[in-house]
Write a protein that holds these residues in place. Structure first.
Motif, short mmCIF file in Angstrom:
data_model
loop_
_atom_site.label_atom_id
_atom_site.label_comp_id
_atom_site.label_asym_id
_atom_site.label_seq_id
_atom_site.Cartn_x
_atom_site.Cartn_y
_atom_site.Cartn_z
N MET A 98 3.09 -8.92 3.88
CA MET A 98 2.27 -7.81 3.49
C MET A 98 2.32 -6.60 4.36
O MET A 98 2.09 -5.46 3.88
CB MET A 98 0.93 -8.12 3.07
CG MET A 98 0.72 -9.45 2.14
SD MET A 98 1.86 -9.11 0.66
CE MET A 98 1.00 -7.94 -0.17
N CYS B 139 0.12 -5.09 6.33
CA CYS B 139 -1.01 -4.15 6.60
C CYS B 139 -1.08 -3.72 8.26
O CYS B 139 -0.79 -4.51 8.93
CB CYS B 139 -2.26 -5.08 6.42
SG CYS B 139 -2.46 -6.03 4.84
N PHE C 120 -3.33 -2.63 9.90
CA PHE C 120 -4.29 -2.80 10.77
C PHE C 120 -4.38 -4.19 11.35
O PHE C 120 -5.22 -4.81 12.28
CB PHE C 120 -5.69 -2.69 10.08
CG PHE C 120 -5.78 -3.23 8.81
CD1 PHE C 120 -6.32 -4.51 8.71
CD2 PHE C 120 -5.58 -2.68 7.80
CE1 PHE C 120 -6.29 -5.10 7.34
CE2 PHE C 120 -5.52 -3.21 6.42
CZ PHE C 120 -5.84 -4.37 6.39
N THR D 124 -1.00 -9.67 12.34
CA THR D 124 -0.10 -10.79 11.67
C THR D 124 1.07 -10.22 11.22
O THR D 124 2.20 -10.66 11.02
CB THR D 124 -0.91 -11.85 10.75
OG1 THR D 124 -1.90 -12.54 11.65
CG2 THR D 124 0.11 -13.06 10.22
N GLY D 125 0.32 -8.99 10.32
CA GLY D 125 1.37 -8.33 9.42
C GLY D 125 2.42 -7.80 10.22
O GLY D 125 3.67 -7.66 9.97
N GLY E 14 -7.14 -16.48 6.57
CA GLY E 14 -6.71 -16.22 7.87
C GLY E 14 -5.52 -15.34 7.71
O GLY E 14 -5.17 -14.37 6.98
N GLN E 15 -4.13 -16.13 8.35
CA GLN E 15 -2.90 -15.40 8.29
C GLN E 15 -2.32 -15.60 6.76
O GLN E 15 -2.31 -16.78 6.43
CB GLN E 15 -1.92 -15.84 9.24
CG GLN E 15 -2.29 -15.57 10.65
CD GLN E 15 -1.83 -16.45 11.66
OE1 GLN E 15 -2.17 -17.24 12.15
NE2 GLN E 15 -0.74 -15.78 12.12
#
Ligand code: SF4
Length: 345
Positions: A115, A117, A119, A122-123, A158-159
């Motif tokens: 995705m 994101c 902020f 993980t993204g 979570g992730q």
């Protein structure tokens, strides 16, 4: 790593089909599920009330997967963050958050995330793979064991984007909800999505009373597109429509997550857009003091802005809360423990 598939990659119907294929009576499926999710069996050998011939047949076709604990960190407030290594070496994170008589587990639904994101740690790492129902359920069961208490709430936050791995996430929620597993009440099982509309619509039709949270983070399209590029194709008016339909269909109130970031989504214009978005919608706004992610350039909004947001939402009769800060002295935002491990900080 074994070349046999993990039996925990099967949902309940998959285990029922397997049992039928093996020519066994249907009740064996329930016994197997109880062993895997109620008693945490590590092997077919442990399943002592199954006939030896069935155990051997299962063993020849499947393995029983498990998570290896790679690292954990405990905050002074008791919040504990876990990094798990899966059977193929991929790592994922989860968090256990004790509060009074409750223990909430935030578990991952994917390794990495597509995705993007801005902020989120993980993204930035990109997508690796979907998790299986067992890999999700095991995060919850292992944290329960480690903390020595029952998990009262579990959140797919979570992730990963849970609705990008819909079937496996639902299968995991059903195992967590089942009396053959830990028996967590459906209302205490939550899916948190970026706002995948197809997922929200489908989730509205599920028979269980699972709850829904949506990461909103801005009700201004341009700002939301920048923060959450993965859901750019789902415009805010359509998101609002899907949430409204969800509330009507289920009678439940979705939570809108809003991480307050200084000079990004904490202005008066941002607040007014948020109030407009929520007005007339059955929802609950959860304001989150954002966890600083190294290198993201984002900073937490001033406390005074948080108070202004709370007051304006209350004045518009929009239900809201401020998420209590937990685990700020550890790598508490999703993806941070993994990132730290990889960078050797
Ligand atoms: S916040 Fe969630 S959905 Fe967004 S990139 Fe991070 S893990 Fe993925």
């Amino acid at each position: 790593m074994t070349d046999r598939p993990d039996i925990k990659s099967l949902d309940r119907a998959g285990i029922e089909r397997l049992v039928a294929e093996l020519g066994e009576p249907a009740f064996r499926a329930r016994q197997i599920i109880r062993w895997l999710y109620g008693r945490g069996a590590a092997s077919f050998e442990d399943m002592s009330d199954l006939p030896a011939a069935l155990r051997a047949k299962l063993e020849s076709r499947y393995a029983v997967g498990s998570l290896a604990l790679e690292a954990s960190e405990t905050s002074s407030d008791g919040t504990r963050k876990y990094l798990w290594r899966l059977s193929d070496g991929v790592t994922v994170e989860s968090v256990g958050i004790p509060a009074g008589d409750r223990l909430t587990v935030c578990f991952s639904t994917q390794a990495g995330c597509a995705m993007g994101c801005t902020f989120c740690a993980t993204g930035r790492g990109g997508f690796v793979r979907n998790l299986t129902p067992g890999e999700m359920t095991d995060q919850v069961l292992r944290i329960s064991d480690d903390m020595g208490r029952r998990v009262s709430n579990a959140v797919a936050m979570g992730q990963g984007e849970p609705f990008a791995n819909y079937e496996a996430t639902l299968a995991a929620l059903r195992y967590l909800n089942s009396p053959d597993g830990p028996g967590i009440g459906a209302r205490h099982l939550t899916v948190s999505t970026c706002g995948i509309l197809t997922g929200i619509r489908r989730f509205s039709t599920e028979p269980e009373q699972f709850t829904l949270a949506v990461s909103l983070h801005s009700a201004i399209q341009r700002t939301r597109d920048t923060l959450m590029p993965g859901v750019r194709s789902y415009p805010l008016p359509q998101l609002r429509e899907a949430l409204s339909a969800y509330a009507t269909q289920t009678g439940r109130r979705p939570t809108l997550e809003y991480a307050l970031i200084a000079d990004v989504n904490d202005s008066d214009a941002a607040l007014s857009a948020l109030v407009t978005f929520c007005r007339g919608l059955l929802c609950h706004v959860n304001l989150i003091p954002v966890n600083p992610v190294k290198g993201s350039g984002f900073a937490r909004a001033a406390e005074s802005r948080t108070r202004v947001f709370m007051a304006a939402l209350a004045a518009a009769s929009i239900e809201s809360s401020l998420r209590a800060e937990r685990g700020t002295d550890i790598s508490a935002a999703c993806g941070q423990l993994r990132q730290k491990r990889l960078s050797g900080d």
